[in-house]
Design a protein around this motif. Structure first.
Motif, PDB file in Angstrom:
ATOM      1  N   THR A  12      22.181  -7.200 -10.311  1.00 13.38           N
ATOM      2  CA  THR A  12      21.591  -8.509 -10.026  1.00 13.38           C
ATOM      3  C   THR A  12      21.413  -8.705  -8.522  1.00 13.38           C
ATOM      4  O   THR A  12      22.084  -8.063  -7.713  1.00 13.38           O
ATOM      5  N   VAL A  13      20.513  -9.609  -8.202  1.00 13.67           N
ATOM      6  CA  VAL A  13      20.308  -9.991  -6.800  1.00 13.67           C
ATOM      7  C   VAL A  13      21.631 -10.505  -6.235  1.00 13.67           C
ATOM      8  O   VAL A  13      22.017 -10.164  -5.120  1.00 13.67           O
ATOM      9  N   GLY A  14      22.339 -11.291  -7.017  1.00  9.73           N
ATOM     10  CA  GLY A  14      23.620 -11.832  -6.574  1.00  9.73           C
ATOM     11  C   GLY A  14      24.634 -10.758  -6.237  1.00  9.73           C
ATOM     12  O   GLY A  14      25.399 -10.896  -5.272  1.00  9.73           O
ATOM     13  N   MET A  15      24.662  -9.690  -7.018  1.00  7.51           N
ATOM     14  CA  MET A  15      25.590  -8.589  -6.732  1.00  7.51           C
ATOM     15  C   MET A  15      25.284  -7.970  -5.369  1.00  7.51           C
ATOM     16  O   MET A  15      26.194  -7.734  -4.570  1.00  7.51           O
ATOM     17  N   ALA A  16      24.010  -7.707  -5.120  1.00  5.98           N
ATOM     18  CA  ALA A  16      23.623  -7.073  -3.859  1.00  5.98           C
ATOM     19  C   ALA A  16      23.885  -8.006  -2.674  1.00  5.98           C
ATOM     20  O   ALA A  16      24.458  -7.602  -1.668  1.00  5.98           O
ATOM     21  N   VAL A  17      23.488  -9.255  -2.803  1.00  6.42           N
ATOM     22  CA  VAL A  17      23.639 -10.208  -1.706  1.00  6.42           C
ATOM     23  C   VAL A  17      25.120 -10.499  -1.441  1.00  6.42           C
ATOM     24  O   VAL A  17      25.538 -10.612  -0.286  1.00  6.42           O
ATOM     25  N   SER A  18      25.920 -10.575  -2.488  1.00  5.64           N
ATOM     26  CA  SER A  18      27.343 -10.843  -2.276  1.00  5.64           C
ATOM     27  C   SER A  18      28.034  -9.679  -1.558  1.00  5.64           C
ATOM     28  O   SER A  18      28.987  -9.895  -0.805  1.00  5.64           O
ATOM     29  N   GLN A  19      27.547  -8.471  -1.772  1.00  6.53           N
ATOM     30  CA  GLN A  19      28.102  -7.323  -1.053  1.00  6.53           C
ATOM     31  C   GLN A  19      27.818  -7.435   0.448  1.00  6.53           C
ATOM     32  O   GLN A  19      28.680  -7.143   1.270  1.00  6.53           O
ATOM     33  N   ILE A  20      26.625  -7.883   0.791  1.00 10.57           N
ATOM     34  CA  ILE A  20      26.283  -8.114   2.205  1.00 10.57           C
ATOM     35  C   ILE A  20      27.193  -9.209   2.762  1.00 10.57           C
ATOM     36  O   ILE A  20      27.756  -9.087   3.841  1.00 10.57           O
ATOM     37  N   GLY A  21      27.353 -10.279   1.998  1.00 12.40           N
ATOM     38  CA  GLY A  21      28.208 -11.387   2.424  1.00 12.40           C
ATOM     39  C   GLY A  21      29.661 -10.989   2.590  1.00 12.40           C
ATOM     40  O   GLY A  21      30.388 -11.580   3.391  1.00 12.40           O
ATOM     41  N   ALA A  22      30.084  -9.986   1.840  1.00 16.81           N
ATOM     42  CA  ALA A  22      31.470  -9.518   1.932  1.00 16.81           C
ATOM     43  C   ALA A  22      31.670  -8.570   3.113  1.00 16.81           C
ATOM     44  O   ALA A  22      32.778  -8.098   3.343  1.00 16.81           O
ATOM     45  N   GLY A  23      30.589  -8.311   3.844  1.00 18.18           N
ATOM     46  CA  GLY A  23      30.718  -7.486   5.044  1.00 18.18           C
ATOM     47  C   GLY A  23      30.330  -6.034   4.884  1.00 18.18           C
ATOM     48  O   GLY A  23      30.462  -5.252   5.827  1.00 18.18           O
ATOM     49  N   HIS A  24      29.846  -5.658   3.700  1.00 20.19           N
ATOM     50  CA  HIS A  24      29.421  -4.274   3.493  1.00 20.19           C
ATOM     51  C   HIS A  24      28.060  -4.046   4.126  1.00 20.19           C
ATOM     52  O   HIS A  24      27.201  -4.924   4.092  1.00 20.19           O
ATOM     53  N   SER A  25      27.875  -2.885   4.683  1.00 20.14           N
ATOM     54  CA  SER A  25      26.571  -2.549   5.272  1.00 20.14           C
ATOM     55  C   SER A  25      25.601  -2.141   4.163  1.00 20.14           C
ATOM     56  O   SER A  25      26.021  -1.805   3.046  1.00 20.14           O
ATOM     57  N   ILE A  26      24.334  -2.177   4.476  1.00 21.91           N
ATOM     58  CA  ILE A  26      23.331  -1.737   3.509  1.00 21.91           C
ATOM     59  C   ILE A  26      23.592  -0.285   3.127  1.00 21.91           C
ATOM     60  O   ILE A  26      23.504   0.080   1.950  1.00 21.91           O
ATOM     61  N   ASP A  27      23.955   0.544   4.091  1.00 22.13           N
ATOM     62  CA  ASP A  27      24.230   1.950   3.792  1.00 22.13           C
ATOM     63  C   ASP A  27      25.407   2.105   2.832  1.00 22.13           C
ATOM     64  O   ASP A  27      25.388   2.967   1.954  1.00 22.13           O
ATOM     65  N   GLU A  28      26.431   1.275   2.973  1.00 25.91           N
ATOM     66  CA  GLU A  28      27.571   1.323   2.051  1.00 25.91           C
ATOM     67  C   GLU A  28      27.144   0.937   0.634  1.00 25.91           C
ATOM     68  O   GLU A  28      27.558   1.565  -0.343  1.00 25.91           O
ATOM     69  N   ILE A  29      26.314  -0.066   0.536  1.00 22.38           N
ATOM     70  CA  ILE A  29      25.829  -0.507  -0.774  1.00 22.38           C
ATOM     71  C   ILE A  29      24.990   0.592  -1.408  1.00 22.38           C
ATOM     72  O   ILE A  29      25.129   0.898  -2.596  1.00 22.38           O
ATOM     73  N   LEU A  30      24.130   1.201  -0.616  1.00 22.19           N
ATOM     74  CA  LEU A  30      23.265   2.266  -1.134  1.00 22.19           C
ATOM     75  C   LEU A  30      24.083   3.456  -1.619  1.00 22.19           C
ATOM     76  O   LEU A  30      23.685   4.145  -2.565  1.00 22.19           O
ATOM     77  N   ALA A  31      25.217   3.696  -1.000  1.00 20.62           N
ATOM     78  CA  ALA A  31      26.077   4.807  -1.422  1.00 20.62           C
ATOM     79  C   ALA A  31      26.777   4.512  -2.753  1.00 20.62           C
ATOM     80  O   ALA A  31      27.066   5.433  -3.516  1.00 20.62           O
TER      81      ALA A  31
END
Length: 75
Positions: A12-31
């Motif tokens: 979900t969009v919320g899952m991705a956006v909340s990861q950014i809000g939690a301080g994760h970088s885009i590269d971390e999310i992509l991994a």
């Protein structure tokens, strides 16, 4: 009323956006999640658009609650 998903995936969009809000970088999310950078950017744009829509809806609702209307009549 379902949740907005990214490219029809179960992310979900919320899952991705909340990861950014939690301080994760885009590269971390992509991994961690099979997404592309453009998916994360689109999720952020969508979240911003939804926030703007909600703000305008709030303003519209407030404009209909005039003290004159609530007092029940003309000045």
């Amino acid at each position: 009323g379902g949740k907005a998903c990214i490219r029809g995936m179960r992310v979900t969009v919320g899952m991705a956006v909340s990861q950014i809000g939690a301080g994760h970088s885009i590269d971390e999310i992509l991994a961690d999640i099979y997404l592309e950078r453009k998916d994360i950017m689109q999720a952020l744009r969508y979240a911003a658009w939804q926030d703007t829509r909600a703000a305008y809806a709030s303003i519209d609702a407030k404009s209909f609650s005039s003290p004159l209307l609530n007092a029940g009549g003309a000045p």
